[in-house]
Design an enzyme around this catalytic site. Structure first.
Site, PDB file in Angstrom:
ATOM      1  NE  ARG A   1      59.871  25.388  49.289  1.00  0.00           N
ATOM      2  CZ  ARG A   1      58.801  24.781  49.762  1.00  0.00           C
ATOM      3  NH1 ARG A   1      57.608  25.331  49.634  1.00  0.00           N
ATOM      4  NH2 ARG A   1      58.892  23.590  50.336  1.00  0.00           N
TER       5      ARG A   1
ATOM      6  CE  LYS B   1      53.467  24.139  55.331  1.00  0.00           C
ATOM      7  NZ  LYS B   1      54.519  24.238  54.301  1.00  0.00           N
TER       8      LYS B   1
ATOM      9  CG  MET C   1      32.410  42.018  54.644  1.00  0.00           C
ATOM     10  SD  MET C   1      32.774  43.679  55.230  1.00  0.00           S
ATOM     11  CE  MET C   1      34.162  44.106  54.186  1.00  0.00           C
TER      12      MET C   1
ATOM     13  CE1 TYR D   1      26.992  45.371  46.480  1.00  0.00           C
ATOM     14  CE2 TYR D   1      28.323  43.579  47.384  1.00  0.00           C
ATOM     15  CZ  TYR D   1      27.580  44.739  47.566  1.00  0.00           C
ATOM     16  OH  TYR D   1      27.416  45.255  48.831  1.00  0.00           O
TER      17      TYR D   1
END
Length: 313
Positions: free
Chosen positions: A128, A33, A302, A254
């Site tokens: 679940r 999956k 990025m 950053y």
């Protein structure tokens, strides 16, 4: 030059054979999956079917199942999540549904279609999806049902934890359930263990296991006891586009989240979160080259990540 993601079918084969040997006569049901956990579901399905002679795989959705069957028509596909009643009239013959609630059982029957192949998901503590053991016994006992019940299974919630209390409880509940349906004459496929469950000492494998993350080379056993026996199938490479030396006290990327303690060489790699390298790996990731590891430093950007090369270039 861009970042590349390489998948080793040899590693997939190695991991498949490792689990197959471990579980003996039981069947491995590869779980492919979510695009085979990002490894490429169609390509992997071809390999499993043609090279490893796998006839049954599992996916999450009807859309995933159709994609595989369109490419590998002989493959049978077990869908682990719900398929809605309005889609039942368009099912390819070699799709097997999971019924995970008594409401799903009834709505499937109400469609009036005979011979729909299903496995029953039995809830033993995951909470679940799944019918209660009592509900599943009642469904299997129904002599007038139009369903073709080909299997039953449950799912562990804690097979990868140090504590085995819940794991043992689920084993006991499922074993009692299987004993009840065997008395009723049920002969379908019985499966319980996932990857971590299959790595438990003394585990009962029934007729099959569902092999997900372990197929791709990741050890989910408590304590990582099988780390050296499995082979990660994915390797991500990125080109080094810049090397520069910075002085002690200077920061990288950053937010100044990393500062050099000593003078060091900083390498910049052409890969960032746009390529799927998670920003949460800021100051946590590791890049390997020629047998040596280099820490990822500073905020993941990025298009780039930076690594501390020390005195290497």
């Amino acid at each position: 030059m861009e970042a590349t993601c390489n998948i080793s079918l040899a590693a997939i084969t190695h991991n498949f054979n490792f689990f197959q040997k471990r579980i003996g006569a039981a069947q491995v049901i590869p779980v492919i999956k979510a695009n085979a956990y990002g490894h490429g579901a169609v390509e992997l399905a071809r390999h499993l079917y043609h090279e490893l002679k796998v006839n049954l795989v599992a996916v999450a959705t009807l859309e995933e199942a159709r994609e595989l069957i369109d490419d590998v028509p002989g493959l049978s596909v077990l869908i682990l999540s719900r398929v809605y009643p309005e889609d039942l009239h368009q099912l390819p013959e070699n799709i097997i549904l999971t019924l995970g609630s008594i409401e799903d059982v009834q709505s499937t029957i109400n469609e009036g279609l005979s011979g729909i192949k299903v496995h029953l998901n039995v809830n033993t503590g995951m909470n679940r999806l799944g019918l209660s053991p009592e509900q599943a016994v009642a469904v299997i006992s129904d002599q007038n049902s139009l369903l073709d019940i080909q299997g039953v299974y449950s799912h562990f919630s804690s097979s990868d934890t140090e504590s085995e209390i819940t794991y043992d409880q689920q084993n006991q509940i499922f074993e009692q359930f299987v004993s009840r349906i065997k008395v009723l004459g049920f002969t379908g496929l019985v499966h319980l263990s996932n990857s971590a469950g299959a790595l438990h000492d003394g585990a009962k494998f029934y007729d099959a296991i569902r092999l997900g993350i372990g197929l791709y080379g990741y050890d989910t056993s408590a304590g990582g006891r099988y780390l050296t026996q499995l082979m990660p199938a994915m390797e991500v490479k990125a080109p080094l586009v810049r090397v520069d030396r910075i002085k002690a006290g200077e920061s990288v990327s950053y937010g100044e989240k990393w500062q050099a303690a000593i003078d060091t060489n900083i390498g910049t790699l052409r890969m960032g979160y746009a390529d799927g390298y998670n920003r949460k790996l800021t100051n946590r990731g590791v890049v390997s080259h020629n047998g040596k590891d280099y820490p990822v430093i500073g905020t993941v950007t990025m298009d780039h990540i930076m690594i501390d090369l020390g005195d290497d270039e």
